[in-house]
Design a protein around this motif. Structure first.
Motif, PDB file in Angstrom:
ATOM      1  N   SER A   1      65.009  52.516  40.401  1.00  0.00           N
ATOM      2  CA  SER A   1      65.392  53.181  41.647  1.00  0.00           C
ATOM      3  C   SER A   1      64.586  52.574  42.797  1.00  0.00           C
ATOM      4  O   SER A   1      63.637  51.812  42.578  1.00  0.00           O
ATOM      5  N   ALA A   2      64.956  52.946  44.008  1.00  0.00           N
ATOM      6  CA  ALA A   2      64.188  52.503  45.176  1.00  0.00           C
ATOM      7  C   ALA A   2      62.744  52.981  45.060  1.00  0.00           C
ATOM      8  O   ALA A   2      61.810  52.264  45.429  1.00  0.00           O
ATOM      9  N   GLU A   3      62.552  54.180  44.521  1.00  0.00           N
ATOM     10  CA  GLU A   3      61.202  54.715  44.330  1.00  0.00           C
ATOM     11  C   GLU A   3      60.396  53.862  43.350  1.00  0.00           C
ATOM     12  O   GLU A   3      59.197  53.663  43.523  1.00  0.00           O
ATOM     13  N   ASP A   4      61.049  53.356  42.315  1.00  0.00           N
ATOM     14  CA  ASP A   4      60.371  52.487  41.345  1.00  0.00           C
ATOM     15  C   ASP A   4      59.889  51.206  42.032  1.00  0.00           C
ATOM     16  O   ASP A   4      58.762  50.765  41.806  1.00  0.00           O
ATOM     17  N   PHE A   5      60.740  50.620  42.860  1.00  0.00           N
ATOM     18  CA  PHE A   5      60.324  49.428  43.600  1.00  0.00           C
ATOM     19  C   PHE A   5      59.155  49.759  44.529  1.00  0.00           C
ATOM     20  O   PHE A   5      58.233  48.967  44.683  1.00  0.00           O
ATOM     21  N   GLY A   6      59.185  50.952  45.121  1.00  0.00           N
ATOM     22  CA  GLY A   6      58.069  51.387  45.969  1.00  0.00           C
ATOM     23  C   GLY A   6      56.782  51.522  45.171  1.00  0.00           C
ATOM     24  O   GLY A   6      55.707  51.139  45.641  1.00  0.00           O
ATOM     25  N   SER A   7      56.885  52.043  43.958  1.00  0.00           N
ATOM     26  CA  SER A   7      55.699  52.189  43.103  1.00  0.00           C
ATOM     27  C   SER A   7      55.106  50.835  42.730  1.00  0.00           C
ATOM     28  O   SER A   7      53.887  50.659  42.729  1.00  0.00           O
ATOM     29  N   VAL A   8      55.973  49.870  42.434  1.00  0.00           N
ATOM     30  CA  VAL A   8      55.499  48.518  42.122  1.00  0.00           C
ATOM     31  C   VAL A   8      54.772  47.946  43.334  1.00  0.00           C
ATOM     32  O   VAL A   8      53.701  47.342  43.204  1.00  0.00           O
ATOM     33  N   THR A   9      55.326  48.156  44.517  1.00  0.00           N
ATOM     34  CA  THR A   9      54.691  47.675  45.749  1.00  0.00           C
ATOM     35  C   THR A   9      53.346  48.347  45.953  1.00  0.00           C
ATOM     36  O   THR A   9      52.366  47.681  46.326  1.00  0.00           O
ATOM     37  N   ASP A  10      53.262  49.654  45.703  1.00  0.00           N
ATOM     38  CA  ASP A  10      51.983  50.372  45.836  1.00  0.00           C
ATOM     39  C   ASP A  10      50.923  49.785  44.909  1.00  0.00           C
ATOM     40  O   ASP A  10      49.777  49.579  45.315  1.00  0.00           O
ATOM     41  N   VAL A  11      51.301  49.517  43.656  1.00  0.00           N
ATOM     42  CA  VAL A  11      50.347  48.954  42.702  1.00  0.00           C
ATOM     43  C   VAL A  11      49.913  47.557  43.153  1.00  0.00           C
ATOM     44  O   VAL A  11      48.727  47.215  43.101  1.00  0.00           O
ATOM     45  N   ALA A  12      50.860  46.749  43.616  1.00  0.00           N
ATOM     46  CA  ALA A  12      50.518  45.410  44.102  1.00  0.00           C
ATOM     47  C   ALA A  12      49.573  45.493  45.296  1.00  0.00           C
ATOM     48  O   ALA A  12      48.619  44.704  45.401  1.00  0.00           O
ATOM     49  N   CYS A  13      49.800  46.440  46.185  1.00  0.00           N
ATOM     50  CA  CYS A  13      48.905  46.625  47.337  1.00  0.00           C
ATOM     51  C   CYS A  13      47.508  47.047  46.884  1.00  0.00           C
ATOM     52  O   CYS A  13      46.507  46.562  47.428  1.00  0.00           O
ATOM     53  N   GLN A  14      47.423  47.919  45.884  1.00  0.00           N
ATOM     54  CA  GLN A  14      46.115  48.321  45.363  1.00  0.00           C
ATOM     55  C   GLN A  14      45.382  47.122  44.782  1.00  0.00           C
ATOM     56  O   GLN A  14      44.177  46.955  44.994  1.00  0.00           O
ATOM     57  N   MET A  15      46.101  46.274  44.048  1.00  0.00           N
ATOM     58  CA  MET A  15      45.475  45.067  43.506  1.00  0.00           C
ATOM     59  C   MET A  15      45.007  44.149  44.634  1.00  0.00           C
ATOM     60  O   MET A  15      43.924  43.563  44.557  1.00  0.00           O
ATOM     61  N   ALA A  16      45.822  44.033  45.669  1.00  0.00           N
ATOM     62  CA  ALA A  16      45.464  43.172  46.801  1.00  0.00           C
ATOM     63  C   ALA A  16      44.226  43.697  47.523  1.00  0.00           C
ATOM     64  O   ALA A  16      43.345  42.917  47.892  1.00  0.00           O
ATOM     65  N   PHE A  17      44.144  44.990  47.725  1.00  0.00           N
ATOM     66  CA  PHE A  17      42.956  45.551  48.380  1.00  0.00           C
ATOM     67  C   PHE A  17      41.708  45.331  47.539  1.00  0.00           C
ATOM     68  O   PHE A  17      40.636  45.036  48.068  1.00  0.00           O
ATOM     69  N   LYS A  18      41.866  45.444  46.221  1.00  0.00           N
ATOM     70  CA  LYS A  18      40.718  45.285  45.319  1.00  0.00           C
ATOM     71  C   LYS A  18      40.265  43.824  45.217  1.00  0.00           C
ATOM     72  O   LYS A  18      39.076  43.548  45.158  1.00  0.00           O
ATOM     73  N   SER A  19      41.222  42.899  45.192  1.00  0.00           N
ATOM     74  CA  SER A  19      40.856  41.513  44.902  1.00  0.00           C
ATOM     75  C   SER A  19      40.850  40.564  46.085  1.00  0.00           C
ATOM     76  O   SER A  19      40.160  39.550  46.040  1.00  0.00           O
ATOM     77  N   CYS A  20      41.595  40.871  47.133  1.00  0.00           N
ATOM     78  CA  CYS A  20      41.695  39.896  48.224  1.00  0.00           C
ATOM     79  C   CYS A  20      41.824  40.543  49.602  1.00  0.00           C
ATOM     80  O   CYS A  20      42.622  40.111  50.427  1.00  0.00           O
ATOM     81  N   SER A  21      41.050  41.579  49.821  1.00  0.00           N
ATOM     82  CA  SER A  21      40.973  42.238  51.134  1.00  0.00           C
ATOM     83  C   SER A  21      42.338  42.668  51.668  1.00  0.00           C
ATOM     84  O   SER A  21      42.580  42.617  52.871  1.00  0.00           O
ATOM     85  N   GLY A  22      43.241  43.051  50.772  1.00  0.00           N
ATOM     86  CA  GLY A  22      44.539  43.551  51.192  1.00  0.00           C
ATOM     87  C   GLY A  22      45.579  42.488  51.490  1.00  0.00           C
ATOM     88  O   GLY A  22      46.677  42.804  51.885  1.00  0.00           O
ATOM     89  N   ARG A  23      45.209  41.232  51.306  1.00  0.00           N
ATOM     90  CA  ARG A  23      46.183  40.161  51.580  1.00  0.00           C
ATOM     91  C   ARG A  23      47.095  39.966  50.388  1.00  0.00           C
ATOM     92  O   ARG A  23      46.764  39.900  49.284  1.00  0.00           O
TER      93      ARG A  23
END
Length: 87
Positions: free
Chosen positions: A65-87
């Protein structure tokens, strides 16, 4: 091709089955993608998300669903904040 190994160590190809589910994506993110991101320590994360896995896509490859794609994006953003200053 899905499941092929890449000559580039920053590229992951993860088979998710015949019909992509939210559970398969979640399992792959937690068991394969997250540890690989931590080990690789990227300077940038690029998320390429094709929508052929959406439940209403005419190819019928997924049940997301669109919500599932949003959840994947949220997880990717969390990884980005943790590993590369949100980039």
């Amino acid at each position: 091709r899905c499941g092929d190994t890449s000559p580039h160590k920053g590229v992951l190809n993860i088979p998710l089955g015949q019909k992509v589910t939210a559970q398969a994506i979640g399992n792959a993110l937690m068991s394969q993608v997250s540890p690989a991101v931590e080990a690789f320590s990227p300077e940038l994360i690029v998320l390429s998300s094709g929508f052929d896995a959406h439940k209403h896509d005419p190819l019928g490859l997924g049940s997301l669903s669109a919500e599932d794609f949003g959840s994947v994006t949220d997880v990717a953003c969390q990884m980005a904040f943790k590993s590369c200053s949100g980039r």
